[in-house]
Design a protein around this motif. Sequence first.
Motif, PDB file in Angstrom:
ATOM      1  N   MET A   1       0.848  -1.116   0.061  1.00 60.67           N
ATOM      2  CA  MET A   1      -0.032  -0.139  -0.116  1.00 60.67           C
ATOM      3  C   MET A   1       0.845   1.212   0.130  1.00 60.67           C
ATOM      4  SD  MET A   1      -2.915  -0.817   2.902  1.00 60.67           S
ATOM      5  CE  MET A   1      -4.086  -1.690   2.747  1.00 60.67           C
ATOM      6  N   ASN A   2       1.828   1.193   0.812  1.00 62.84           N
ATOM      7  CA  ASN A   2       2.855   2.395   0.738  1.00 62.84           C
ATOM      8  C   ASN A   2       3.311   2.582  -0.464  1.00 62.84           C
ATOM      9  OD1 ASN A   2       2.491   2.730   3.323  1.00 62.84           O
ATOM     10  ND2 ASN A   2       4.026   1.527   4.127  1.00 62.84           N
TER      11      ASN A   2
ATOM     12  N   SER B   1       4.966   8.884   2.337  1.00 58.24           N
ATOM     13  CA  SER B   1       4.743   7.493   2.057  1.00 58.24           C
ATOM     14  C   SER B   1       6.195   7.049   2.397  1.00 58.24           C
ATOM     15  CB  SER B   1       4.333   7.106   0.447  1.00 58.24           C
ATOM     16  OG  SER B   1       3.445   8.067   0.237  1.00 58.24           O
TER      17      SER B   1
ATOM     18  N   ARG C   1       1.407   7.015  -6.239  1.00 57.21           N
ATOM     19  CA  ARG C   1       0.253   8.008  -6.700  1.00 57.21           C
ATOM     20  C   ARG C   1       0.722   9.440  -6.372  1.00 57.21           C
ATOM     21  NH1 ARG C   1      -5.002   7.493  -3.326  1.00 57.21           N
ATOM     22  NH2 ARG C   1      -3.311   8.301  -1.724  1.00 57.21           N
TER      23      ARG C   1
ATOM     24  N   TYR D   1       2.240   1.945  -3.187  1.00 60.43           N
ATOM     25  CA  TYR D   1       1.270   2.549  -4.217  1.00 60.43           C
ATOM     26  C   TYR D   1       0.873   3.966  -3.938  1.00 60.43           C
ATOM     27  CZ  TYR D   1      -3.590   3.853  -5.646  1.00 60.43           C
ATOM     28  OH  TYR D   1      -4.535   4.380  -6.114  1.00 60.43           O
ATOM     29  N   SER D   2       1.005   4.304  -2.681  1.00 60.93           N
ATOM     30  CA  SER D   2       0.871   5.874  -2.551  1.00 60.93           C
ATOM     31  C   SER D   2       2.055   6.544  -2.897  1.00 60.93           C
ATOM     32  CB  SER D   2       0.227   6.211  -0.943  1.00 60.93           C
ATOM     33  OG  SER D   2       1.156   5.385  -0.068  1.00 60.93           O
TER      34      SER D   2
END
Lengths: 89, 123, 165
Positions: free
Chosen positions: A19-20, A36, A26, A22-23
Motif C-alpha cells: 500500500m505504501n 509514504s 500515486r 502504491y501511495s
Amino acid sequence: MLEITLNLVLVMISIALIMNIYSLVRGPSLPERILSLDTLYINSIGLILIYGIVQASSINFEAALLIAMLGFVSTAALCKYLLRGDIIE
Amino acid sequence: MNFAIELILSLLLLLGGSLILIGSLGLIRLPDVYTRLHAPTKATTLGMGAILIASMLFTLFDQGSLSVQQLLITLFLFISAPLTGHLLAKTAMHQRLKQTDKTKNAELIETARDRKAPNQSTD
Amino acid sequence: MSFVRSWLPRPFLSLVLLIVWLLMNNAFSLGHILLGLILALGIPLLTEPLQTQQVTVKRPLKLIKYIIILKWDIVVANLAVAKLILGPTKALQPGFVAYPLNLTGDLPITLLASTISLTPGTLSAEVSKDREWLYIHALDLPDEQALIDAIKQRYETPLKEIFQC
C-alpha cells in the motif's frame, strides 16, 4: 500458535508495504511522497523485528536501529530541501 | 514457553500488525495531505510500539536475557514521529497544497504559512 | 563548584548520553561504561557553545505524572484515529485551529507541540513568529472551542506548573 500469528503479521506488514508503494507512486504531491517513504521505512523496521522473532536472534535489531535513525534524518533533510531549496543553510 | 506468554505475545503482535495496516490504509483512503499526515504519525507509531514490546518480551522469555535495544528504537520512533509530522505539515503549507473543500477555517493556512497571528475577528 | 560547572556543564545531558550508549550496546561491562563516560563527558563540552539557555524542570514529580498520562492518552488516541480511518471518510470534518499559547520558552512550546501531535486526532503545524499562537490541524473537528479547552486543561496547565513559566 505463535508461529501462525507471526506468519499472519508478516503478511499484514507486507500488505501495508505494498500500500505504501502504491501511495508513493500515486503521490500526487511531493510532501505526500515523502510521507509514504517515511511510513515505508517505519513499516520495514516492523518487518525486520518480526523476522528477528522468527529467527530467534537479536542480530537484526542493530539494522532496525540504523534504519530508524537514518530514515528520520533523510525525511528531515527532504522536508528542509522542499522548504528552503537548501539543506544546510 | 508456556501458553499464557504465547497468548500475550500473539495479541500484541496482532494489535501491532493491524495498527500498521490501518495506518497504511489511511494513507490511501484519506482525502487530502493534511488528513493523511495523521495516519502514519499516530496509528503506525503505536503499532510499532506494540511490536517492539512483543519483541522485547520474546527475547526475555526465549533467551532469558533482557534486550534493551528495542526500547531505544521505540523511544526514537516516539520522538521522531511528531517532528516528521510537523515538518511535513510545514512543507505542505509552504507549497500551498489543496485542502479538501470541507476543511474548517481554511483561511488559517495563509496566516500560518506567513507565521503571523490570526485575525482576532475570527474568534 | 565552579570546577564542576566548567567540566560538567550539563549533568542531565551527560546522564542521558551514558544511558543511551549503554542501551545501544546492550551491554553493562566496565569497558562500555568507561567508553560511555568519556563520550558523556566529552560531547557536552564540545557542544557547549551551541547550547542556548533553556528553562529547567522545576517539578520533576509532576513531569513523571504528565508522562504517564501522556502514555495512556497516546494509546487511546491511536485507537480513536484507527476508528476514524476505518469509518466513512466522507463524514470526516477536518479543520484548522489557532491555539492561543500561554506558555513561554522554546522547550515548553516544543513539548506541547509534540504532545499535541501524538494525541487525539490533532497535529501541530506551525507556530507564529511572536510565539503566541500554535496552528493545529484536526482530523475531526466538531467544536473548536471544546478542543482548545481540552488541550489547555489537560496538557498546557500541567506543563506550565512543571516549568513554572
